[in-house]
Structure formats: structure tokens, C-alpha cells
Design a protein around this motif. Sequence first.
Motif, short mmCIF file in Angstrom:
data_model
loop_
_atom_site.label_atom_id
_atom_site.label_comp_id
_atom_site.label_asym_id
_atom_site.label_seq_id
_atom_site.Cartn_x
_atom_site.Cartn_y
_atom_site.Cartn_z
N ARG A 229 26.70 -66.78 -39.97
CA ARG A 229 26.26 -65.52 -39.28
C ARG A 229 25.72 -66.00 -37.94
O ARG A 229 25.94 -65.16 -36.83
CB ARG A 229 24.78 -65.05 -40.10
CG ARG A 229 25.21 -64.78 -41.31
CD ARG A 229 23.96 -63.99 -42.01
NE ARG A 229 24.11 -63.70 -43.47
CZ ARG A 229 24.77 -62.62 -43.67
NH1 ARG A 229 25.00 -61.55 -43.08
NH2 ARG A 229 24.96 -62.21 -45.05
N TYR A 230 25.18 -67.10 -37.49
CA TYR A 230 24.93 -67.16 -35.95
C TYR A 230 26.08 -67.34 -35.08
O TYR A 230 26.13 -66.80 -34.06
CB TYR A 230 24.36 -68.72 -36.23
CG TYR A 230 23.77 -69.18 -34.57
CD1 TYR A 230 22.58 -68.77 -33.97
CD2 TYR A 230 24.69 -70.18 -34.14
CE1 TYR A 230 22.18 -68.99 -32.63
CE2 TYR A 230 24.49 -70.28 -32.76
CZ TYR A 230 23.17 -69.92 -31.99
OH TYR A 230 22.97 -70.25 -30.63
N GLU A 247 29.38 -66.57 -43.99
CA GLU A 247 29.32 -65.36 -44.60
C GLU A 247 29.48 -63.87 -43.88
O GLU A 247 29.74 -62.87 -44.31
CB GLU A 247 27.52 -65.22 -44.48
CG GLU A 247 26.94 -66.12 -44.87
CD GLU A 247 26.68 -67.52 -44.20
OE1 GLU A 247 25.54 -68.42 -44.32
OE2 GLU A 247 27.30 -67.64 -42.99
N VAL A 248 30.37 -64.37 -42.71
CA VAL A 248 30.73 -63.04 -42.01
C VAL A 248 32.49 -63.10 -41.64
O VAL A 248 32.96 -64.24 -41.28
CB VAL A 248 30.16 -62.76 -40.60
CG1 VAL A 248 30.62 -61.76 -39.90
CG2 VAL A 248 28.82 -62.80 -40.68
#
Length: 574
Positions: A229-230, A247-248
Motif C-alpha cells: 500500500r505504501y 495489497e494493491v
Amino acid sequence: MTEASSFLARPTRAQYDWADMELGLFIHWFPQTHDDPMDRRTDNITDPAVQREMMSHARLERFSARQWVQSALDLGAKYIVFVAKHGCGICRWQSQYGEMNFKNAPYKDGRGDPLAELAAECRRAGIRLGIYICASSATYGAGQGGLIDDPERQAAYTKIYKGWLSEVLGNYGDIAEVWFDGSIELKIEDVLRKYAPDAMVFNSRYATIRWVGQEEGYASDPVWNAVGRYDALSGVSTQISGRPDGEVWLPIEVDARLRKNWDYTSRDGVQPDDEANPLKSLDDLMAMYYRSVGHGTNLLINHAPHPFGDIPEADMKRMKEFGDEIRRRFSHPLAEIRDQRGACVEMELGGLKKVDHVVLMEEIAGGQRIRAYKVSGFDGKEWHLLSGGSAIGHKKIDFFAEKTVSRIRVEILRSEGEPLLRRLSAFYVGEIPRFSTLNFDEARLGEYGTEHYMNIVNYLDRLDEFGTMEMRNQAHFRYELEPYLTGAGQYRLTFRPIASSTGDTGDPLELEEAWLEIGGQRVDAYVTRCDDAPNEFIVYNNGETDVVFHALSRVYTSWRIPCHSSEVLFRRLI
């Protein structure tokens, strides 16, 4: 096999459809005369009178949007990304903001609009249109990301930039992609949502696709489509950010040039300078295709039209040759099956046939599930290992020494949930890519490249004796061995440089250490460096299957990281 974790990253419908386009045409066009390079001038460029004078040179005697679109069709590209505004600030459309746009050009008496003509031709031909609109602008003193150090001027420029963005996204039909070169720091989410909610966004905090990390036309194998995510929010994530468990979903676009330079280069203002800015060979272009589309990314290949608006004949010809060669190799499969589930898939070829390529496509709607696989061929008596790897993703083109087989088998060795294959195809091309040095008894583990190097320390903790930041970069290479191990024995693993058509292999690779990871545990004793070749290793295996090879490069303490690329090859010794 179980269903995939609910946390496995998955593409949106727009990202899924974008991946299916695979090939795009980039257009860097600088409307100027050869003795007045407008996008390279900075003297008094913030003066509106100077801007109008510069635009007076944009005559476009030979501009042809139809020719540009024809080249996309020749290539087999499904979309065009047009540089509508570069860092100088020239807007290649009719704009109500500022002076550096085509309302002040002599083209069609100030009523010409190159972007409108291109959009119309794209609609006619069924090609989707993307827009490159750089956030920086010399005409307003806006630097990287669109930032200005004066708050009042910043507010004024942000309003102007959002006006430009609204014009290009709102007035020219459906937009497939928005390109923010070098990212963007301005808050423009409202404009994107209003005018291009389904467009792919390259770079920035709004990104739905990411940069590979270099402009040489390749993404090293393996390619993972998900990031943390970061990293997704950073706006500048690259291939090195990819993680199987990210996650993305943030797939990769590889941008590259048909010639050495991005823009048109000429000695006399008419003919292209083939010595200073040569065309890439067909072999070099096919290497790009194998190492981008063939690794599951999109390839965006650049044309640089003449300032007067037409693409040189030699460039048109080479782009068509590129498309023709792709079609020659991959338009007629020996056999093909679709929509397969499970850990083992077999495909009949309809008798003994020569094969040297297999193309796999994962059903990425369910996420990138496959973590390790191998491909084998049956010759009527026994199975032979053909290829293998870790990531498949949208597409993986595997090539290998010619074999005569009647059946192809794909075994999924590890996956997150039930593996899903969208398509499996077999081909006989008659040759392996010329960039490859693969020998008949070797398997190809993958590749490495410059994009593997990453900063490994906090800048603020590394000040040199002069009080300046010290950059430290190191590459970490990791390759699954399970698909290639055929039992206990000794194997040789080789990092072999990939040369361009001119023979250049780039900077030398310097490896500092190597080890095996067996069942999650580090084991140093099972890897020894070959005395006769510093980038070759003997790997010992006692019959284990969960085996991963790791290597670290030396640490580079300068801002310049090495530029090189290599295949990683593997073969059994005893």
C-alpha cells in the motif's frame, strides 16, 4: 487446492482490459523548425510575447494524424499515448489557458488542433487514445511534479494545469490512459474522477499502473503485479516494488524508443540523423517484446515524428516489420486450450510436432496466484522439461531448444489458492530470440536488470565528510529452483550478460555473495562460486524441492548505478 485468500490483490475491470491491449504506440512530437527547437528553449520563456513568437514556427507542413494511427495498426498496437504537453509547456491543442498552444500557431490559420485530429483518427481506426501531460512547465516556472516555491504563483499554476487537464480529458472523447511523467504533486483527483474515471493513470498518488524503472524496453522475469500500500501511494513505485503478496494491483508499463533518442534528431532539418540517432534493429525490438509483453507487462514503443508532423518512412517501415514479426511468430498456434483449473493441465498437439515456444496466460481476474510452475513435453516415450518459472501473470512467453513432442503438460508447483490458466498455447517459431544465449542443455530461470538496484539506507543517516547525502544501492536477486530440479545432484547456475545487436553488454555485474534458501532456511554451504567464472555457481541439491537461490551484488556508493542486463541460466552437471 483452496480458493485464494480474500486479501489477494486483483485488477479492476479497467486494469484487466488495459493488460489485454499489450502494445501501445508512444508519440513524442516537438512542433518546431530545425533551427528553433521550441521544447528545448528556456530564454525568457515565461514572457507571453516570446511564447507567441515560438508558436509562430509551428507550421506543420506535413502533419498527418492518419499516418500516425496507421503505424499503430501496422504494429498491432491497441492504444496511442500522445505527448500533449511536455516540460517546456507547449500545448498541442487549442487551449484557453496561456499563449503556448495552437491558437497562436500558423497551422490552419490558428484554428488547427493536432490533438483533435489524432482523436478523430483513433476513433475511426478503433485505437484508444492516451494523454501524456507533464506537470512541470517552464512557461510558468513549475518544476518537478508541478511545484513552484511561491504560494501565490503555485495557486495560479494549479488552476491553469487543472484547466489544461480538464480540456484534454473532457474535449477529445474516451481516454484510455493519463501519463504523469515523473509523477505529479498537484491535487487533481476531482478532474480525473469527472473526465476519465476509468483511464489508467501512470505514476502519481492516483496511479493504477506503474513504471518499470528504466527506458530500455524490458521488465526482468519474474514480474509481480501487486505492490504494498505504501508503494502504491508513493507515486513512483517501479518493478522493484512488486510483491507476490502485495495489497494493491499495480501492473507495469514498459516505455521504450524505436530509435536511440526520444525526439527527432536531424542534421539538416529534413532527413533523420541515422548515425547520431539510429533505428533499433528488428532483433532488438523483438527482444523488447519477449522481455515486456512476454513477461506480462504492456510495451509502449515510441515514434518521434519530424517537426513538420510526419513520421519518417524508415521509421514507419521498421515499426511495421516489428508488428509483422510478432504476428509471424505468434498468430498460428500448434494447439491452444483455454479456461483451465487445477495444478496439472495437459494439451494434445495432434501428433508429434516440433515446438520451441509455449505461451501461458493466467486468469488474473482472480489475482496472480501462481508462484512456481514447470512445462514438460512428451515425445511418446518420456517427459522432457521444456521451461519453468515463478510468475506468469497476464502473459508469459517461454522459449526453449526445439523438441518434438505430442503433448504439453503444465504443472503448478505452488500457488495461492486454486491456479487458473486463461490460455495455454504452443508454437514452433524455428528459432529462439537472438538476445538469448540459451544452450540446448540449459533452462532459463529468468533475468535481472538495472531496475533491481534499490537504495538500502536512510539518506539522513548517510552523510559523507562534506555533509552531503551518500547514495548506497544494492541488488538482491532471487530465483525459484524447484521447477528445474530433477533430483539430487549438482547444477551450474550462470548469470550471462545479454548483448544488444551492437554487442554491448553494459557495465559488468559484480556479485558479493550467494546462498540457497531451503524450506525457508538459509544454507550457504550448498553454493560455491566457480573459479573460472565469478558470476557462475555450483549448486548442490540433496533431493529437496523447496529451494530458492539468492545473490547480492556489491554495494554501489555513487548516484550512478550500473546499467546492465542478463539471463540467469541453469543446467544439471551430475
